[in-house]
Design a protein around this motif. Structure first.
Motif, mmCIF file in Angstrom:
data_model
loop_
_atom_site.group_PDB
_atom_site.id
_atom_site.type_symbol
_atom_site.label_atom_id
_atom_site.label_comp_id
_atom_site.label_asym_id
_atom_site.label_seq_id
_atom_site.Cartn_x
_atom_site.Cartn_y
_atom_site.Cartn_z
ATOM 1 N N LEU A 205 0.783 -1.147 -0.122
ATOM 2 C CA LEU A 205 -0.112 0.067 0.061
ATOM 3 C C LEU A 205 0.899 1.288 0.090
ATOM 4 O O LEU A 205 0.632 2.358 -0.826
ATOM 5 C CB LEU A 205 -0.802 -0.072 1.296
ATOM 6 N N LEU A 206 1.838 1.284 0.864
ATOM 7 C CA LEU A 206 2.826 2.249 0.787
ATOM 8 C C LEU A 206 3.454 2.513 -0.366
ATOM 9 O O LEU A 206 3.645 3.652 -1.030
ATOM 10 C CB LEU A 206 3.958 2.395 2.100
ATOM 11 N N ALA A 211 3.864 5.110 -7.067
ATOM 12 C CA ALA A 211 3.764 4.991 -8.615
ATOM 13 C C ALA A 211 3.379 6.109 -9.250
ATOM 14 O O ALA A 211 3.788 6.375 -10.465
ATOM 15 C CB ALA A 211 2.596 3.912 -8.814
ATOM 16 N N ASP A 212 2.437 6.972 -8.660
ATOM 17 C CA ASP A 212 2.221 8.319 -9.262
ATOM 18 C C ASP A 212 2.968 9.469 -8.747
ATOM 19 O O ASP A 212 2.475 10.743 -8.719
ATOM 20 C CB ASP A 212 0.720 8.579 -8.982
ATOM 21 N N ALA A 213 3.879 9.232 -7.870
ATOM 22 C CA ALA A 213 4.615 10.539 -7.132
ATOM 23 C C ALA A 213 5.432 11.312 -8.232
ATOM 24 O O ALA A 213 5.895 10.785 -9.216
ATOM 25 C CB ALA A 213 5.412 10.137 -6.195
ATOM 26 N N GLU A 214 5.531 12.555 -7.748
ATOM 27 C CA GLU A 214 6.439 13.344 -8.769
ATOM 28 C C GLU A 214 7.951 12.920 -8.704
ATOM 29 O O GLU A 214 8.381 12.419 -7.629
ATOM 30 C CB GLU A 214 6.387 14.785 -8.387
ATOM 31 N N GLU A 215 8.410 13.128 -9.635
ATOM 32 C CA GLU A 215 9.879 12.706 -9.742
ATOM 33 C C GLU A 215 10.945 13.460 -8.770
ATOM 34 O O GLU A 215 11.612 12.781 -8.155
ATOM 35 C CB GLU A 215 10.478 12.989 -11.339
ATOM 36 N N GLY A 216 10.539 14.739 -8.680
ATOM 37 C CA GLY A 216 11.281 15.333 -7.519
ATOM 38 C C GLY A 216 11.072 14.767 -6.100
ATOM 39 O O GLY A 216 12.151 14.685 -5.277
ATOM 40 N N LEU A 218 10.610 11.587 -5.693
ATOM 41 C CA LEU A 218 11.406 10.230 -5.597
ATOM 42 C C LEU A 218 12.863 10.423 -5.142
ATOM 43 O O LEU A 218 13.554 9.638 -5.043
ATOM 44 C CB LEU A 218 11.239 9.588 -6.865
ATOM 45 N N ARG A 219 13.357 11.532 -5.783
ATOM 46 C CA ARG A 219 14.818 11.731 -5.728
ATOM 47 C C ARG A 219 15.227 11.869 -4.367
ATOM 48 O O ARG A 219 16.433 11.980 -3.981
ATOM 49 C CB ARG A 219 15.021 13.080 -6.750
ATOM 50 N N LEU A 220 14.093 12.289 -3.445
ATOM 51 C CA LEU A 220 14.276 12.486 -1.953
ATOM 52 C C LEU A 220 14.302 11.253 -1.214
ATOM 53 O O LEU A 220 14.502 11.276 -0.139
ATOM 54 C CB LEU A 220 13.583 13.428 -1.252
ATOM 55 N N ALA A 221 13.975 10.126 -2.086
ATOM 56 C CA ALA A 221 13.805 8.893 -1.090
ATOM 57 C C ALA A 221 15.106 8.551 -0.503
ATOM 58 O O ALA A 221 16.237 8.217 -0.912
ATOM 59 C CB ALA A 221 13.379 7.698 -2.222
ATOM 60 N N GLY A 222 14.987 8.026 0.965
ATOM 61 C CA GLY A 222 16.033 7.742 1.660
ATOM 62 C C GLY A 222 15.928 6.274 2.154
ATOM 63 O O GLY A 222 15.074 5.601 1.543
#
Length: 377
Positions: A205-206, A211-216, A218-222
């Motif tokens: 679910l998380l 899937a539809d998140a902005e690319e910016g 996702l670049r912050l994903a830690g």
């Protein structure tokens, strides 16, 4: 092509197997083939069969066992097939081999047991079991002889189980390096609902929000989002079967979780209202309490301290780091790696005994390593 039908030569000094005779494995995916590899390493005679001829041949080629023959007389049969056909295969194997003990490695235990009972099948020689082990990738090509080492292997007995038959299934677990643990089917299914099945749903679910998140974003994903969504890469087809077979216990936990989510959502809608901060704090604290109860290294509830070391993205750096920690007398209890987006370095989060933390930081800094931080600060 190398002949893989002959048993391998056991290493000098290796412990003799507890099992004797022939072990028949039905299903040569990840678990079935891994059991085969682990037993073959101890000279156990392993025969393989699978509904897929290609999968079966692949498992044989990799050395997980030999092709089953009509005159085989197995003492133990391991059913390692998808959950939706587990009961059917168990019934067929019990009928075909009236002298053999049959176990299975399905991740749900109560549903196949009840299905077989409802059919009037004599289950005296059937003992359900489940190794708590796996990999992100499946199939015979991903099988490993060391897959079960140190992992729990649940064995589900009942009042009709003979001691000798129980010992046979426990010997299987011990021979592949696992730790047998007795539970009833009900206890097992409630337990895996909490520790495996619901975490899969929550992770999926998380991850679906990404899937539809902005690319910016996702670049912050830690590491936090990577840790909590790692298992979301699992196969949907398999999980439809698992969750359907264990729906009752899973729904109970999901309902409780939904109530908890509603409580904290209500608090955060008015974060300044009386009691809201306490709800948030209690939620985080209760999570701390739950994590503290998880077994750590060697099955012990132990807390470690962590430091984060910056590592250049060049060959040999991680090996050098481990070597120098060894020279400092620091034992690495756990390790997590994270790459920094767009940067030519990574971050190694290393868990150590609390008493070793200061010496590890000081010693590494003296050797030129850059310490990004202590995660417990």
């Amino acid at each position: 092509m190398t002949d893989t039908s002959a048993p391998p030569v056991r290493r000098a000094g290796a412990v003799a197997p507890r099992l004797s005779g022939t072990v028949r494995i039905v299903g040569t995916g990840l678990l079935g083939a891994s059991v085969g590899h682990a037993l073959r390493a101890k000279d156990v005679d392993v025969v393989l069969t699978d509904a897929s001829p290609a999968q079966l041949r692949l498992a044989v080629d990799y050395g997980a066992g030999r092709l089953a023959a009509d005159d085989d007389a197995p003492s133990l049969i391991v059913v390692a097939v998808p959950p939706d056909v587990t009961a059917d295969v168990i019934e067929a194997e019990l009928a075909r081999y009236p002298e053999a003990v049959v176990t299975d490695v399905a991740s749900v235990k109560l549903e196949p047991f009840r299905t077989l009972q409802s059919r009037g099948v004599d289950l005296t020689r059937y003992i359900g079991s489940h190794p708590l082990a796996g990999r992100e990738r499946g199939g015979a090509i991903s099988a490993r002889a060391d897959l079960f080492i140190g992992r729990p292997w649940v064995v589900c007995r009942d009042e009709d189980t003979k001691a000798a038959d129980l010992a046979l299934v426990e010997a299987l677990a011990l021979d592949v390096g696992a730790m047998p643990l007795e539970m009833t089917p009900e206890e097992h299914d409630r337990s895996v609902a909490l520790t495996s099945h619901v975490p899969q749903v929550v992770a999926s679910l998380l991850a679906a929000r990404l899937a539809d998140a902005e690319e910016g974003a996702l670049r912050l994903a830690g590491q936090g989002v990577r840790d909590t969504t790692r298992i979301a890469a699992s196969a949907p087809e398999l999980w439809v079967q698992i969750l359907g077979a264990n729906a009752g216990p899973v729904v109970e936990i999901l309902d409780d979780l939904a109530a908890d989510l509603e409580e904290i959502s209500t608090a955060l809608r008015r974060p300044g209202a009386p009691g809201s901060r306490r709800v948030v704090a209690d939620t985080i604290r209760q999570g701390n309490d739950g994590v503290d109860r998880l077994p750590g290294k060697h099955g012990q509830n132990r807390r470690f301290e962590s430091l984060v070391v910056m590592i250049d993205d060049t060959p040999g750096q991680l090996g050098r780091l481990f070597g120098e920690l060894g020279e400092l007398g620091v034992n690495v209890e756990d390790l997590r790696l994270e790459h920094s987006p767009g940067a030519q370095f990574g971050l190694a989060e290393i868990s150590v005994e609390p008493a070793a933390l200061h010496g590890a930081i000081t010693g590494l800094q003296e050797r030129g390593w850059r310490i990004a931080g202590n995660t417990n600060d």
